[in-house]
Design a protein around this motif. Sequence first.
Motif, PDB file in Angstrom:
ATOM      1  N   LEU A  28     -15.322  -4.455  17.187  1.00 45.90           N
ATOM      2  CA  LEU A  28     -14.296  -5.288  16.554  1.00 45.90           C
ATOM      3  C   LEU A  28     -13.082  -5.331  17.475  1.00 45.90           C
ATOM      4  CD1 LEU A  28     -14.193  -4.046  12.847  1.00 45.90           C
ATOM      5  CD2 LEU A  28     -14.924  -6.301  13.623  1.00 45.90           C
ATOM      6  N   PRO A  29     -12.323  -6.398  17.419  1.00 50.19           N
ATOM      7  CA  PRO A  29     -11.070  -6.424  18.180  1.00 50.19           C
ATOM      8  C   PRO A  29     -10.091  -5.371  17.654  1.00 50.19           C
ATOM      9  CG  PRO A  29     -11.660  -8.632  17.407  1.00 50.19           C
ATOM     10  CD  PRO A  29     -12.584  -7.665  16.736  1.00 50.19           C
ATOM     11  N   ALA A  30      -9.331  -4.782  18.536  1.00 45.31           N
ATOM     12  CA  ALA A  30      -8.345  -3.777  18.137  1.00 45.31           C
ATOM     13  C   ALA A  30      -7.373  -4.336  17.106  1.00 45.31           C
ATOM     14  CB  ALA A  30      -7.591  -3.269  19.362  1.00 45.31           C
ATOM     15  N   SER A  31      -7.039  -5.599  17.217  1.00 47.02           N
ATOM     16  CA  SER A  31      -6.082  -6.204  16.278  1.00 47.02           C
ATOM     17  C   SER A  31      -6.609  -6.201  14.846  1.00 47.02           C
ATOM     18  CB  SER A  31      -5.740  -7.628  16.707  1.00 47.02           C
ATOM     19  OG  SER A  31      -6.914  -8.435  16.720  1.00 47.02           O
ATOM     20  N   GLU A  32      -7.924  -6.303  14.660  1.00 50.06           N
ATOM     21  CA  GLU A  32      -8.498  -6.276  13.314  1.00 50.06           C
ATOM     22  C   GLU A  32      -8.557  -4.870  12.740  1.00 50.06           C
ATOM     23  OE1 GLU A  32     -12.172  -8.353  12.676  1.00 50.06           O
ATOM     24  OE2 GLU A  32     -11.581  -9.959  14.054  1.00 50.06           O
ATOM     25  N   VAL A  33      -8.679  -3.888  13.605  1.00 53.32           N
ATOM     26  CA  VAL A  33      -8.798  -2.502  13.168  1.00 53.32           C
ATOM     27  C   VAL A  33      -7.423  -1.876  12.922  1.00 53.32           C
ATOM     28  CG1 VAL A  33      -9.602  -0.201  13.847  1.00 53.32           C
ATOM     29  CG2 VAL A  33     -11.017  -2.229  14.319  1.00 53.32           C
ATOM     30  N   SER A  34      -6.488  -2.128  13.820  1.00 52.09           N
ATOM     31  CA  SER A  34      -5.196  -1.442  13.770  1.00 52.09           C
ATOM     32  C   SER A  34      -4.421  -1.695  12.482  1.00 52.09           C
ATOM     33  CB  SER A  34      -4.350  -1.795  14.989  1.00 52.09           C
ATOM     34  OG  SER A  34      -4.085  -3.172  15.025  1.00 52.09           O
ATOM     35  N   TYR A  36      -5.493  -1.575   9.592  1.00 48.63           N
ATOM     36  CA  TYR A  36      -6.028  -0.721   8.527  1.00 48.63           C
ATOM     37  C   TYR A  36      -5.992   0.760   8.872  1.00 48.63           C
ATOM     38  CZ  TYR A  36      -7.698  -5.161   6.777  1.00 48.63           C
ATOM     39  OH  TYR A  36      -7.753  -6.445   6.322  1.00 48.63           O
ATOM     40  N   VAL A  37      -5.470   1.105  10.019  1.00 50.87           N
ATOM     41  CA  VAL A  37      -5.455   2.499  10.467  1.00 50.87           C
ATOM     42  C   VAL A  37      -4.014   2.977  10.497  1.00 50.87           C
ATOM     43  CG1 VAL A  37      -5.977   4.056  12.371  1.00 50.87           C
ATOM     44  CG2 VAL A  37      -7.549   2.195  11.813  1.00 50.87           C
ATOM     45  N   ARG A  38      -3.697   3.929   9.627  1.00 52.44           N
ATOM     46  CA  ARG A  38      -2.332   4.453   9.579  1.00 52.44           C
ATOM     47  C   ARG A  38      -2.174   5.715  10.409  1.00 52.44           C
ATOM     48  NH1 ARG A  38      -0.887   4.022   3.191  1.00 52.44           N
ATOM     49  NH2 ARG A  38      -1.299   1.801   3.004  1.00 52.44           N
ATOM     50  N   ARG A  51     -11.597   1.406  20.672  1.00 54.07           N
ATOM     51  CA  ARG A  51     -11.809   2.841  20.472  1.00 54.07           C
ATOM     52  C   ARG A  51     -10.906   3.266  19.322  1.00 54.07           C
ATOM     53  NH1 ARG A  51     -13.812   6.355  24.034  1.00 54.07           N
ATOM     54  NH2 ARG A  51     -13.560   4.797  25.656  1.00 54.07           N
ATOM     55  N   LEU A  52     -11.457   4.061  18.401  1.00 53.61           N
ATOM     56  CA  LEU A  52     -10.703   4.563  17.263  1.00 53.61           C
ATOM     57  C   LEU A  52     -10.789   6.083  17.263  1.00 53.61           C
ATOM     58  CD1 LEU A  52      -9.212   4.294  14.535  1.00 53.61           C
ATOM     59  CD2 LEU A  52     -11.458   3.934  13.469  1.00 53.61           C
ATOM     60  N   VAL A  53      -9.646   6.735  17.305  1.00 52.76           N
ATOM     61  CA  VAL A  53      -9.554   8.192  17.195  1.00 52.76           C
ATOM     62  C   VAL A  53      -8.850   8.468  15.871  1.00 52.76           C
ATOM     63  CG1 VAL A  53      -8.654  10.312  18.218  1.00 52.76           C
ATOM     64  CG2 VAL A  53      -9.423   8.437  19.694  1.00 52.76           C
ATOM     65  N   ALA A  65     -14.890   7.129   7.107  1.00 54.84           N
ATOM     66  CA  ALA A  65     -13.783   6.299   7.571  1.00 54.84           C
ATOM     67  C   ALA A  65     -14.287   5.186   8.477  1.00 54.84           C
ATOM     68  CB  ALA A  65     -12.740   7.144   8.300  1.00 54.84           C
ATOM     69  N   GLY A  66     -15.554   5.242   8.861  1.00 55.46           N
ATOM     70  CA  GLY A  66     -16.158   4.164   9.617  1.00 55.46           C
ATOM     71  C   GLY A  66     -16.503   3.019   8.683  1.00 55.46           C
ATOM     72  N   ARG A  67     -15.566   2.687   7.841  1.00 55.38           N
ATOM     73  CA  ARG A  67     -15.736   1.710   6.754  1.00 55.38           C
ATOM     74  C   ARG A  67     -15.698   0.271   7.235  1.00 55.38           C
ATOM     75  NH1 ARG A  67     -11.036   4.246   6.946  1.00 55.38           N
ATOM     76  NH2 ARG A  67      -9.150   3.062   7.214  1.00 55.38           N
TER      77      ARG A  67
END
Length: 104
Positions: A28-34, A36-38, A51-53, A65-67
């Motif tokens: 997924l693009p980082a913009s779509e993930v970021s 939702y990630v606090r 990449r998601l840490v 959390a890999g939702r």
Amino acid sequence: MAAFVASRFQGSDGSGGWPCRGEVILRLPASEVSEYVRDGVVAELGPDRCRLVLGAWSWPALAAAGRFDADVEVVGPAELRDAFARLARRFARAAAGEPGGARG
């Protein structure tokens, strides 16, 4: 309220951070993930990968959390990979309408 609850688990092992931390690559693009990630770090790896840490209070909670509706590659650690495998078996039983124990 969410910050209060999260703070009860963060640092409970004395480290000052989450007891379980892992890293995945999402298709997924980082913009779509970021958005939702606090409490994690999102890094762009290309137009359709990031990449998601992230941290959580347990490995299954971290795997859950890999939702995101995307392909996931587990970078590590091995405990996170194992948690994904346990959840995959559990979800497969649920999808097949099979009874399953609370664990495994």
